[in-house]
Scaffold this motif. Structure first.
Motif, PDB file in Angstrom:
ATOM      1  N   ASN A  67      11.912  39.405  42.262  1.00 27.71           N
ATOM      2  CA  ASN A  67      12.495  38.257  42.117  1.00 27.71           C
ATOM      3  C   ASN A  67      13.735  37.902  43.380  1.00 27.71           C
ATOM      4  O   ASN A  67      13.687  37.083  43.208  1.00 27.71           O
ATOM      5  CB  ASN A  67      12.842  38.629  40.094  1.00 27.71           C
ATOM      6  CG  ASN A  67      14.388  39.498  40.038  1.00 27.71           C
ATOM      7  OD1 ASN A  67      13.870  40.724  40.584  1.00 27.71           O
ATOM      8  ND2 ASN A  67      15.316  38.931  40.139  1.00 27.71           N
TER       9      ASN A  67
ATOM     10  N   TYR B  37      14.432  31.606  40.050  1.00 18.56           N
ATOM     11  CA  TYR B  37      13.647  32.728  39.662  1.00 18.56           C
ATOM     12  C   TYR B  37      12.818  32.082  38.528  1.00 18.56           C
ATOM     13  O   TYR B  37      11.315  32.354  38.384  1.00 18.56           O
ATOM     14  CB  TYR B  37      13.993  33.250  38.606  1.00 18.56           C
ATOM     15  CG  TYR B  37      15.654  34.603  39.150  1.00 18.56           C
ATOM     16  CD1 TYR B  37      15.446  34.728  40.888  1.00 18.56           C
ATOM     17  CD2 TYR B  37      15.798  35.528  38.495  1.00 18.56           C
ATOM     18  CE1 TYR B  37      16.581  35.752  41.453  1.00 18.56           C
ATOM     19  CE2 TYR B  37      16.991  36.735  39.174  1.00 18.56           C
ATOM     20  CZ  TYR B  37      17.584  36.291  40.460  1.00 18.56           C
ATOM     21  OH  TYR B  37      18.107  37.121  41.318  1.00 18.56           O
TER      22      TYR B  37
ATOM     23  N   PHE C   1      15.017  39.045  32.253  1.00 14.54           N
ATOM     24  CA  PHE C   1      13.856  38.533  33.959  1.00 14.54           C
ATOM     25  C   PHE C   1      12.827  37.324  34.050  1.00 14.54           C
ATOM     26  O   PHE C   1      12.303  36.974  34.568  1.00 14.54           O
ATOM     27  CB  PHE C   1      14.352  39.411  34.650  1.00 14.54           C
ATOM     28  CG  PHE C   1      15.824  39.972  35.031  1.00 14.54           C
ATOM     29  CD1 PHE C   1      16.113  39.328  36.168  1.00 14.54           C
ATOM     30  CD2 PHE C   1      15.838  40.786  34.673  1.00 14.54           C
ATOM     31  CE1 PHE C   1      17.440  39.593  36.799  1.00 14.54           C
ATOM     32  CE2 PHE C   1      17.505  41.602  35.262  1.00 14.54           C
ATOM     33  CZ  PHE C   1      17.972  41.107  36.479  1.00 14.54           C
TER      34      PHE C   1
ATOM     35  N   GLU D 209      21.170  36.406  37.031  1.00  8.29           N
ATOM     36  CA  GLU D 209      21.087  37.362  36.300  1.00  8.29           C
ATOM     37  C   GLU D 209      22.108  37.168  35.547  1.00  8.29           C
ATOM     38  O   GLU D 209      21.882  37.893  34.428  1.00  8.29           O
ATOM     39  CB  GLU D 209      21.496  39.224  36.415  1.00  8.29           C
ATOM     40  CG  GLU D 209      21.540  40.480  36.155  1.00  8.29           C
ATOM     41  CD  GLU D 209      20.993  41.391  36.775  1.00  8.29           C
ATOM     42  OE1 GLU D 209      21.589  42.250  35.690  1.00  8.29           O
ATOM     43  OE2 GLU D 209      21.563  41.863  38.377  1.00  8.29           O
TER      44      GLU D 209
END
Length: 370
Positions: free
Chosen positions: A129, A320, A20, A267
């Motif tokens: 996020n 993101y 992340f 992700e």
């Protein structure tokens, strides 16, 4: 002359740091992934960080990061119970700070960090996020343009299927901030706050549903909003024993409904090492396939609700990278943070009230005080 990049150090290279934070810092113009920090040389040696980011320095102690004057930004991507201590140390060292969720274990600790950041004149950014998930961005637009009319009920799910404890995972160790409430709760509650602001009341059930579990592994939170003389019921749900997940969003309004299944693909793409392109490059980062788009159901004529129109609604592309672009702009003084630390305080406070509501088995008024 171009401005020198903001040099960032990421503390930790577990899931948070590896998936992340590092990939997005590395591609946002104006930021430089200058260092990845481990607690020991042994931890660093057992990691792929050096191979993944050969231009970044590998530091073998936290002190090296806090005392290095060349580092501008510290990213706290360590286990939850260390967030407050490390963020406070970074701020006192004169660094800007990003903290993975949950920002701290208590709202009092969050308020202390906010005060410290103000005193130091530094940016404190909570990593919420999921504000940049495609499904949420799509829903937010629907609400903003009143496509569904007045929203009366919204159900938000973040479900998983992990019926057995994971051996050796700090997330499965007993602790106030290690359970599902503080793991996925910040995402769901923060999105509610972003859409509708502060609720009037909260009712919650925080549970231990698995046969063997050291942490809370399921929760249902009901946020009630009093808007224009009507009540909006916003439900946040999460479970670790949902083999068949519920819709990510199910929204009912006076003009129609929106149902969306599946999680934002970013992700999983990063877990599969599909690194994002540099921000500003032509093309979009990971658009969602049309098979995953949500369904919008409306009546062409609300006076004749038997004639419904169902359409697949394209998902706005999640990104993101925009979180770290916002952090960059805030540090440079070009724009306020997209997600200020005060939002993280309200999120943690709501999670505390959810836990209290569950323990006392009653509805509580929402009061944002420590």
């Amino acid at each position: 002359m171009s401005q020198a990049p903001i040099r960032a150090a990421v503390l930790g290279y577990g899931l948070a740091g590896r998936v992340f934070h590092c990939p997005f810092i590395a591609v946002v113009p104006g930021l430089e992934l200058a260092a990845i920090v481990f607690r020991s040389a042994e931890s660093a040696a057992n990691s792929t960080a050096a191979a993944d980011y050969p231009a970044a320095r590998i530091l073998n102690s936290l002190d090296e990061a806090f005392t290095d004057p060349s580092l501008d930004l510290i990213v706290v991507a360590t286990p939850n119970n260390s967030h407050f201590e490390l963020a406070a140390r970074a701020l006192r060292a004169g660094k800007h700070v990003v903290v993975d969720k949950p920002i701290t274990s208590t709202s009092a600790e969050t308020r202390e960090l906010i005060t410290l950041a103000t005193q130091q004149g530094k940016v404190l950014a909570p990593f919420h996020n999921r504000r940049f998930d495609g499904d949420f961005l799509t829903l937010r637009k629907l609400v903003a343009v009143n496509t569904l009319g007045r929203i009366v009920h919204l159900s938000s799910h973040f479900d998983r299927f992990r019926p057995q404890q994971r051996a050796g995972s700090w997330k499965e160790a007993a602790g106030v901030s290690n359970g599902l409430l503080f793991d996925l709760g910040p995402h769901l509650v923060d999105q509610a706050l972003a859409l509708f602001g502060a609720p009037a009341r909260i009712t919650a059930s925080v549970r231990f549903d698995r046969d063997v579990t050291a942490i809370d592994d399921a929760f249902d939170i009901v946020l009630e909003y009093d808007l224009a003389g009507k009540t909006l019921r916003y439900e946040c749900h999460a479970s670790m024993i949902a083999a068949e997940p519920a819709p990510r969003f199910h929204v009912n309004g006076t003009l129609g409904s929106f149902v969306k299944y599946g999680l934002d693909p970013q992700e999983n793409a990063l877990k599969d090492e599909m690194h994002p392109p540099r921000l500003g490059d032509p093309g979009d980062w990971l658009p969602e396939p049309d098979s995953a788009w949500g369904t919008l159901t409306t009546a062409a004529d609300p006076s004749d609700p038997t004639q419904l129109q169902r359409t697949k609604l394209p998902t706005i592309h999640g990104d993101y990278r925009l979180f770290y672009a916002s952090v960059r702009d805030a540090i440079l003084g070009h724009a306020p943070l997209a997600i200020p630390a005060e939002d993280a305080f309200r999120t943690i406070r709501l999670l505390e009230l959810a836990l209290q509501s569950s323990q006392e088995q009653r509805t509580l008024p929402v009061v944002f005080s420590e």
